[in-house]
Write a protein that holds these residues in place. Structure first.
Motif, PDB file in Angstrom:
ATOM      1  N   ILE A 132      -0.889  -2.554  -8.551  1.00  0.00           N
ATOM      2  CA  ILE A 132      -2.056  -2.079  -8.651  1.00  0.00           C
ATOM      3  C   ILE A 132      -1.907  -0.702  -7.452  1.00  0.00           C
ATOM      4  CG2 ILE A 132      -4.423  -1.496  -8.600  1.00  0.00           C
ATOM      5  CD1 ILE A 132      -4.481  -4.573  -9.456  1.00  0.00           C
ATOM      6  N   VAL A 133      -1.459  -1.184  -6.372  1.00  0.00           N
ATOM      7  CA  VAL A 133      -1.206  -0.237  -5.206  1.00  0.00           C
ATOM      8  C   VAL A 133      -0.091   0.448  -5.135  1.00  0.00           C
ATOM      9  CG1 VAL A 133      -1.330  -0.176  -2.652  1.00  0.00           C
ATOM     10  CG2 VAL A 133      -2.572  -1.892  -3.852  1.00  0.00           C
ATOM     11  N   ARG A 134      -0.355   1.619  -5.052  1.00  0.00           N
ATOM     12  CA  ARG A 134       0.900   2.663  -4.734  1.00  0.00           C
ATOM     13  C   ARG A 134       0.572   3.017  -3.301  1.00  0.00           C
ATOM     14  NH1 ARG A 134      -2.471   4.892  -8.629  1.00  0.00           N
ATOM     15  NH2 ARG A 134      -2.690   6.733  -7.387  1.00  0.00           N
ATOM     16  N   SER A 135       1.652   2.371  -2.521  1.00  0.00           N
ATOM     17  CA  SER A 135       1.355   2.418  -1.073  1.00  0.00           C
ATOM     18  C   SER A 135       1.276   3.845  -0.664  1.00  0.00           C
ATOM     19  CB  SER A 135       2.569   1.506  -0.320  1.00  0.00           C
ATOM     20  OG  SER A 135       2.169   1.269   0.829  1.00  0.00           O
ATOM     21  N   GLY A 136       0.511   3.837   0.298  1.00  0.00           N
ATOM     22  CA  GLY A 136       0.217   5.462   0.711  1.00  0.00           C
ATOM     23  C   GLY A 136      -0.556   6.308   0.090  1.00  0.00           C
ATOM     24  N   GLN A 137      -1.091   5.907  -1.030  1.00  0.00           N
ATOM     25  CA  GLN A 137      -1.986   6.964  -1.784  1.00  0.00           C
ATOM     26  C   GLN A 137      -3.301   6.066  -2.068  1.00  0.00           C
ATOM     27  OE1 GLN A 137       0.073   8.409  -5.337  1.00  0.00           O
ATOM     28  NE2 GLN A 137       2.137   7.699  -4.308  1.00  0.00           N
ATOM     29  N   ASN A 138      -3.243   4.924  -3.091  1.00  0.00           N
ATOM     30  CA  ASN A 138      -4.517   4.292  -3.040  1.00  0.00           C
ATOM     31  C   ASN A 138      -4.417   2.831  -2.300  1.00  0.00           C
ATOM     32  OD1 ASN A 138      -2.876   2.850  -4.615  1.00  0.00           O
ATOM     33  ND2 ASN A 138      -3.848   2.858  -6.528  1.00  0.00           N
ATOM     34  N   GLY A 139      -3.941   2.799  -1.343  1.00  0.00           N
ATOM     35  CA  GLY A 139      -3.937   1.680  -0.423  1.00  0.00           C
ATOM     36  C   GLY A 139      -2.614   1.620   0.225  1.00  0.00           C
ATOM     37  N   PHE A 140      -2.275   0.668   1.222  1.00  0.00           N
ATOM     38  CA  PHE A 140      -1.124   0.436   1.801  1.00  0.00           C
ATOM     39  C   PHE A 140      -0.743  -1.063   1.367  1.00  0.00           C
ATOM     40  CE2 PHE A 140      -2.087   3.567   5.240  1.00  0.00           C
ATOM     41  CZ  PHE A 140      -0.920   4.179   5.098  1.00  0.00           C
ATOM     42  N   LEU A 141       0.649  -1.037   1.264  1.00  0.00           N
ATOM     43  CA  LEU A 141       1.389  -2.369   1.179  1.00  0.00           C
ATOM     44  C   LEU A 141       2.246  -2.760   2.370  1.00  0.00           C
ATOM     45  CD1 LEU A 141       2.701  -1.957  -2.574  1.00  0.00           C
ATOM     46  CD2 LEU A 141       0.789  -3.462  -1.945  1.00  0.00           C
ATOM     47  N   ALA A 142       2.194  -4.203   2.742  1.00  0.00           N
ATOM     48  CA  ALA A 142       2.893  -4.454   3.772  1.00  0.00           C
ATOM     49  C   ALA A 142       3.544  -5.873   3.551  1.00  0.00           C
ATOM     50  CB  ALA A 142       1.765  -4.656   5.195  1.00  0.00           C
ATOM     51  N   SER A 143       4.826  -5.932   3.972  1.00  0.00           N
ATOM     52  CA  SER A 143       5.766  -7.015   3.920  1.00  0.00           C
ATOM     53  C   SER A 143       5.790  -7.797   5.312  1.00  0.00           C
ATOM     54  CB  SER A 143       6.981  -6.785   3.321  1.00  0.00           C
ATOM     55  OG  SER A 143       6.801  -6.280   1.900  1.00  0.00           O
ATOM     56  N   THR A 144       5.807  -7.152   6.359  1.00  0.00           N
ATOM     57  CA  THR A 144       6.185  -7.797   7.552  1.00  0.00           C
ATOM     58  C   THR A 144       5.104  -7.442   8.689  1.00  0.00           C
ATOM     59  OG1 THR A 144       6.946  -5.501   8.485  1.00  0.00           O
ATOM     60  CG2 THR A 144       8.729  -7.251   7.265  1.00  0.00           C
ATOM     61  N   ALA A 145       5.353  -8.027   9.766  1.00  0.00           N
ATOM     62  CA  ALA A 145       4.228  -7.695  10.683  1.00  0.00           C
ATOM     63  C   ALA A 145       4.042  -6.417  11.429  1.00  0.00           C
ATOM     64  CB  ALA A 145       4.192  -8.790  11.953  1.00  0.00           C
ATOM     65  N   ALA A 146       5.253  -5.680  11.221  1.00  0.00           N
ATOM     66  CA  ALA A 146       5.542  -4.468  11.916  1.00  0.00           C
ATOM     67  C   ALA A 146       4.683  -3.477  10.908  1.00  0.00           C
ATOM     68  CB  ALA A 146       7.063  -4.034  12.001  1.00  0.00           C
ATOM     69  N   GLU A 147       4.959  -3.715   9.596  1.00  0.00           N
ATOM     70  CA  GLU A 147       4.384  -2.980   8.452  1.00  0.00           C
ATOM     71  C   GLU A 147       2.634  -3.024   8.657  1.00  0.00           C
ATOM     72  OE1 GLU A 147       6.258  -3.765   4.849  1.00  0.00           O
ATOM     73  OE2 GLU A 147       8.077  -2.829   5.179  1.00  0.00           O
ATOM     74  N   TRP A 148       2.243  -4.370   8.716  1.00  0.00           N
ATOM     75  CA  TRP A 148       0.939  -4.313   8.706  1.00  0.00           C
ATOM     76  C   TRP A 148       0.294  -3.679  10.187  1.00  0.00           C
ATOM     77  CZ3 TRP A 148      -2.899  -6.646   5.680  1.00  0.00           C
ATOM     78  CH2 TRP A 148      -2.329  -7.255   4.712  1.00  0.00           C
ATOM     79  N   GLU A 149       0.914  -3.674  11.091  1.00  0.00           N
ATOM     80  CA  GLU A 149       0.457  -3.127  12.295  1.00  0.00           C
ATOM     81  C   GLU A 149       0.442  -1.688  12.114  1.00  0.00           C
ATOM     82  OE1 GLU A 149       0.907  -3.289  17.368  1.00  0.00           O
ATOM     83  OE2 GLU A 149       1.901  -4.790  15.855  1.00  0.00           O
ATOM     84  N   GLU A 150       1.640  -0.997  11.424  1.00  0.00           N
ATOM     85  CA  GLU A 150       1.921   0.168  11.379  1.00  0.00           C
ATOM     86  C   GLU A 150       0.728   0.921  10.462  1.00  0.00           C
ATOM     87  OE1 GLU A 150       4.980   3.533   9.572  1.00  0.00           O
ATOM     88  OE2 GLU A 150       5.661   1.325   9.846  1.00  0.00           O
ATOM     89  N   ASN A 151       0.546   0.155   9.346  1.00  0.00           N
ATOM     90  CA  ASN A 151      -0.475   0.517   8.369  1.00  0.00           C
ATOM     91  C   ASN A 151      -1.938   0.641   9.042  1.00  0.00           C
ATOM     92  OD1 ASN A 151       1.566   1.181   6.338  1.00  0.00           O
ATOM     93  ND2 ASN A 151       1.489  -1.051   5.677  1.00  0.00           N
ATOM     94  N   LEU A 152      -2.205  -0.601   9.661  1.00  0.00           N
ATOM     95  CA  LEU A 152      -3.527  -0.496  10.199  1.00  0.00           C
ATOM     96  C   LEU A 152      -3.831   0.529  11.287  1.00  0.00           C
ATOM     97  CD1 LEU A 152      -3.906  -4.369  10.632  1.00  0.00           C
ATOM     98  CD2 LEU A 152      -5.237  -2.778   9.144  1.00  0.00           C
ATOM     99  N   VAL A 153      -2.890   0.862  12.187  1.00  0.00           N
ATOM    100  CA  VAL A 153      -2.987   2.099  12.901  1.00  0.00           C
ATOM    101  C   VAL A 153      -3.022   3.149  12.267  1.00  0.00           C
ATOM    102  CG1 VAL A 153      -1.660   3.103  14.611  1.00  0.00           C
ATOM    103  CG2 VAL A 153      -1.578   0.721  14.817  1.00  0.00           C
ATOM    104  N   SER A 154      -2.341   3.505  11.400  1.00  0.00           N
ATOM    105  CA  SER A 154      -2.373   4.934  10.566  1.00  0.00           C
ATOM    106  C   SER A 154      -3.799   4.939  10.168  1.00  0.00           C
ATOM    107  CB  SER A 154      -1.442   4.907   9.334  1.00  0.00           C
ATOM    108  OG  SER A 154      -0.200   4.656   9.780  1.00  0.00           O
ATOM    109  N   LEU A 155      -4.624   3.967   9.567  1.00  0.00           N
ATOM    110  CA  LEU A 155      -5.777   3.959   8.954  1.00  0.00           C
ATOM    111  C   LEU A 155      -6.801   3.939  10.394  1.00  0.00           C
ATOM    112  CD1 LEU A 155      -5.834   1.481   5.988  1.00  0.00           C
ATOM    113  CD2 LEU A 155      -5.911   3.813   5.896  1.00  0.00           C
TER     114      LEU A 155
END
Length: 276
Positions: A132-155
């Protein structure tokens, strides 16, 4: 049961920004994925960011922090839950899931529930969310701890991104997921089942019985193998216990021997001192 709430106006963003999670206690293993990330986020932003949990009780070291809150609505009726949850407030949703067969077989319901509230989210990059999610458009997808942190910081740091992502998530719902636009699928599915039923080739009973006997034989072999392995496991366990017991006895013997030798040497030294 669900209505679409407009995303928050950018100028109305409150402080602290709240990261929210909604889920029952069965999701405790899923949340273990992001607890280290959430700890770093709280340490990084201090009073600017808070956490709120609905349902799942977070670890005490997180809950004890001043910017963290937890509540349990204890709602078993889905209609009552939808009404309650729709009224809750936060700024960023999270939905981590462990990579296992059970989670891969789930639906993306949490994405739909989250998105109706007009709030963007970060989701594990696994089915059902990456369908469902198109990462960066209608939500963020994360696979690693680094991606989780990066996406949360962006928001956290980009109010405009939060607003645009929430609006795009709601467009996804309106275009693809409204019941009013998809109810016909029930009818089509039933029709397909009925049509398939008339085309089914009837298997002779002799073939069915042969297949059943083959399945029964396979099951018997499986049980026999299991019992054999269980017996081997018991024998290995008994041998382990015997060895451990023997090692403990040897350790005690050596300890007593060393103790006796120490006493002998001590007594010998005493006698030498007395004679001197």
């Amino acid at each position: 049961l669900w209505h679409i709430k407009p995303p928050k106006e950018i100028s109305m963003d409150p402080l602290p920004l709240l990261i929210g999670y909604m889920g029952g206690s069965g999701h405790a293993p899923d949340m273990e994925l992001v607890y280290p990330v959430l700890r770093r986020i709280l340490a990084r932003y201090g009073s600017r960011v808070g956490l709120k949990f609905w349902g799942l009780h977070p670890p005490e070291d997180i809950l004890s922090l001043p910017m963290v809150s937890w509540t349990h609505p204890y709602l078993l009726d889905y209609s009552a839950f939808a009404s309650y949850f729709f009224q809750q407030e936060c700024d960023i949703w999270i939905a981590p899931i462990q990579d296992n067969v059970f989670n891969r077989c789930k639906s993306g319901l949490k994405y739909l529930e989250y998105s109706t509230t007009g709030i963007p989210g970060v989701y594990s990059d696994l089915p059902p969310y990456n369908e469902i999610v198109r990462s960066g458009q209608n939500g963020f997808l994360a696979s690693t701890a680094a991606e989780w942190e990066e996406n949360l910081v962006s928001l956290i740091e980009n109010a405009d991104l939060r607003h645009k992502m929430a609006a795009e998530a709601q467009r996804t719902i309106s275009n693809d997921w409204l019941l009013s636009n998809n109810a016909y699928r029930w009818r089509d599915t039933y029709n397909q089942v009925l049509q398939t039923h008339h085309q089914v080739k009837v298997i002779p009973i002799s073939q069915r019985n042969a297949a059943l006997k083959k399945a029964q034989a396979w099951y018997v072999d499986l049980v026999r193998d299991y019992l054999s392995l269980e017996k081997q496991n018991q024998e290995i366990k008994a041998e382990q216990e015997r060895v451990i017991k023997s090692l403990k006895a040897e350790q005690e013997r050596v300890t007593e021997s060393l103790k006796a030798e120490q006493e002998r040497v001590t007594e010998s030294l005493k006698q030498k001192i007395i004679r001197a």
